[in-house]
Design an enzyme around this catalytic site. Sequence first.
Site, PDB file in Angstrom:
ATOM      1  N   ARG A   1       0.821  -1.217   0.000  1.00 34.52           N
ATOM      2  CA  ARG A   1       0.000   0.000   0.000  1.00 34.52           C
ATOM      3  C   ARG A   1       0.851   1.261   0.000  1.00 34.52           C
ATOM      4  O   ARG A   1       0.445   2.284  -0.546  1.00 34.52           O
ATOM      5  CB  ARG A   1      -0.976  -0.004   1.177  1.00 34.52           C
ATOM      6  CG  ARG A   1      -0.364  -0.128   2.549  1.00 34.52           C
ATOM      7  CD  ARG A   1      -1.418  -0.057   3.636  1.00 34.52           C
ATOM      8  NE  ARG A   1      -0.873  -0.353   4.951  1.00 34.52           N
ATOM      9  CZ  ARG A   1      -1.486  -0.072   6.086  1.00 34.52           C
ATOM     10  NH1 ARG A   1      -2.668   0.519   6.071  1.00 34.52           N
ATOM     11  NH2 ARG A   1      -0.947  -0.389   7.249  1.00 34.52           N
TER      12      ARG A   1
ATOM     13  N   GLU B   1     -18.947   4.263  -1.074  1.00 34.20           N
ATOM     14  CA  GLU B   1     -18.247   3.655  -2.206  1.00 34.20           C
ATOM     15  C   GLU B   1     -18.999   3.811  -3.524  1.00 34.20           C
ATOM     16  O   GLU B   1     -18.396   4.049  -4.582  1.00 34.20           O
ATOM     17  CB  GLU B   1     -17.980   2.176  -1.927  1.00 34.20           C
ATOM     18  CG  GLU B   1     -16.987   1.906  -0.816  1.00 34.20           C
ATOM     19  CD  GLU B   1     -17.607   1.983   0.570  1.00 34.20           C
ATOM     20  OE1 GLU B   1     -16.859   1.883   1.569  1.00 34.20           O
ATOM     21  OE2 GLU B   1     -18.852   2.132   0.660  1.00 34.20           O
TER      22      GLU B   1
ATOM     23  N   PHE C   1     -14.918  -3.671   0.128  1.00 35.30           N
ATOM     24  CA  PHE C   1     -15.963  -2.645   0.130  1.00 35.30           C
ATOM     25  C   PHE C   1     -16.164  -2.040  -1.253  1.00 35.30           C
ATOM     26  O   PHE C   1     -17.233  -1.516  -1.550  1.00 35.30           O
ATOM     27  CB  PHE C   1     -15.639  -1.555   1.147  1.00 35.30           C
ATOM     28  CG  PHE C   1     -15.439  -2.089   2.544  1.00 35.30           C
ATOM     29  CD1 PHE C   1     -16.219  -3.144   3.008  1.00 35.30           C
ATOM     30  CD2 PHE C   1     -14.476  -1.568   3.378  1.00 35.30           C
ATOM     31  CE1 PHE C   1     -16.040  -3.645   4.283  1.00 35.30           C
ATOM     32  CE2 PHE C   1     -14.291  -2.072   4.662  1.00 35.30           C
ATOM     33  CZ  PHE C   1     -15.076  -3.118   5.109  1.00 35.30           C
TER      34      PHE C   1
ATOM     35  N   HIS D   1      -6.052  -4.038   0.487  1.00 42.62           N
ATOM     36  CA  HIS D   1      -6.315  -5.011   1.552  1.00 42.62           C
ATOM     37  C   HIS D   1      -7.005  -6.258   0.973  1.00 42.62           C
ATOM     38  O   HIS D   1      -7.868  -6.868   1.606  1.00 42.62           O
ATOM     39  CB  HIS D   1      -7.173  -4.398   2.655  1.00 42.62           C
ATOM     40  CG  HIS D   1      -6.531  -3.249   3.361  1.00 42.62           C
ATOM     41  ND1 HIS D   1      -6.203  -2.078   2.725  1.00 42.62           N
ATOM     42  CD2 HIS D   1      -6.165  -3.086   4.664  1.00 42.62           C
ATOM     43  CE1 HIS D   1      -5.653  -1.232   3.580  1.00 42.62           C
ATOM     44  NE2 HIS D   1      -5.601  -1.828   4.763  1.00 42.62           N
TER      45      HIS D   1
ATOM     46  N   ASP E   1      -8.907  -8.480  10.617  1.00 44.50           N
ATOM     47  CA  ASP E   1     -10.294  -8.030  10.713  1.00 44.50           C
ATOM     48  C   ASP E   1     -11.312  -9.070  10.252  1.00 44.50           C
ATOM     49  O   ASP E   1     -12.514  -8.781  10.199  1.00 44.50           O
ATOM     50  CB  ASP E   1     -10.485  -6.741   9.900  1.00 44.50           C
ATOM     51  CG  ASP E   1      -9.778  -5.558  10.550  1.00 44.50           C
ATOM     52  OD1 ASP E   1      -9.785  -5.486  11.789  1.00 44.50           O
ATOM     53  OD2 ASP E   1      -9.226  -4.715   9.821  1.00 44.50           O
TER      54      ASP E   1
ATOM     55  N   ARG F   1      -1.900  -5.273   1.577  1.00 39.47           N
ATOM     56  CA  ARG F   1      -1.744  -4.300   2.666  1.00 39.47           C
ATOM     57  C   ARG F   1      -0.268  -4.159   2.993  1.00 39.47           C
ATOM     58  O   ARG F   1       0.412  -3.339   2.401  1.00 39.47           O
ATOM     59  CB  ARG F   1      -2.553  -4.755   3.893  1.00 39.47           C
ATOM     60  CG  ARG F   1      -2.565  -3.776   5.065  1.00 39.47           C
ATOM     61  CD  ARG F   1      -3.403  -4.330   6.225  1.00 39.47           C
ATOM     62  NE  ARG F   1      -3.579  -3.392   7.312  1.00 39.47           N
ATOM     63  CZ  ARG F   1      -2.772  -3.276   8.358  1.00 39.47           C
ATOM     64  NH1 ARG F   1      -1.701  -4.062   8.441  1.00 39.47           N
ATOM     65  NH2 ARG F   1      -3.010  -2.403   9.305  1.00 39.47           N
TER      66      ARG F   1
END
Length: 314
Positions: A10, A58, A83, A108, A116, A166
């Site tokens: 990232r 989004e 997302f 990610h 997560d 990530r």
Amino acid sequence: MLDIQSLTPREALGRALADLGDLREDVVVIVADTGETTRAKFFAERHPGRFFNVGIAEQAMVGIAAGLALAGFMPYALTFASFLTRAWEQARNSVDRMALPVRLVGTHAGFADAYDGPSHQALEDIALFRVLPNFTVLAPADSCEVYRAVLASAAVKGPVYIRVGRDFHIPTTCELYGRFEVGKAYVAVEGGDVAIFTTGVVLPFAVEAAQILRDRGISAAVVHFPTVKPLDYATVEKYAQATGAVLTVEEHMVHGGFGSAVAEYLVQTRPVKMAIMGLKSYGRTAKSPMELYTYFGLTPENIAARAEELVKLR
């Protein structure tokens, strides 16, 4: 001089966007309240007038990106891959149908956000964007390739989806080639008994698997496809013909992803012994991506074992 190899994926993404903004005044970056987590903040620091945070929205982000593209800009819209798929309808209707030069970047992705849990682990995104007719789909392996892929994406006509992780990566591509080309595969290891095709972060696992196989007297080629679409069909054909056995490995569901793209081509042109390694269910919470690779069997040892089975079947 920027040491890309020392960056996380990232961070490489953010640096590439910032550098691309230096080169092109039409580049704008839009985030869904993810400027910090995607490292798009690097672009914002250098080009604040071309950076927009639309909040956790989004679908609006993709719609705004389409509008900016129609106005002559080249927008890069960033958020977590899990997302971004929420805005697939907008990607289809507002971007793909008009073949707009919008670059959607899903960060990610895969098991990158192990901490997560499965809600944050995108394992279906390649399938969703690969099915859209005008989208180019890129899945770089490490930070070096992320940086190069972002810069190269600016020359692509039409929309692009870029899949980024990530922090986890094993630098493998930094010396693999001199220039990144969209649509081109790269040979990491030569071999004649079986071909292991990879995309994304699993490339180093396949390289290690090839060494395990070599110790067993099996010559395995490892070919990396950072571009899932358009697929490098000439290279697929070459190694399928040379080996008669193809194993694809990806950090994605086995349905509709990279392996499916390879199989769709080979079944119509040169049927060979083939297997697809990937995921068949949602992820789970873990302390690290490596724990998940081990849990789901995406390890060098398992890759080597499956490739050896194909050689015996052939």
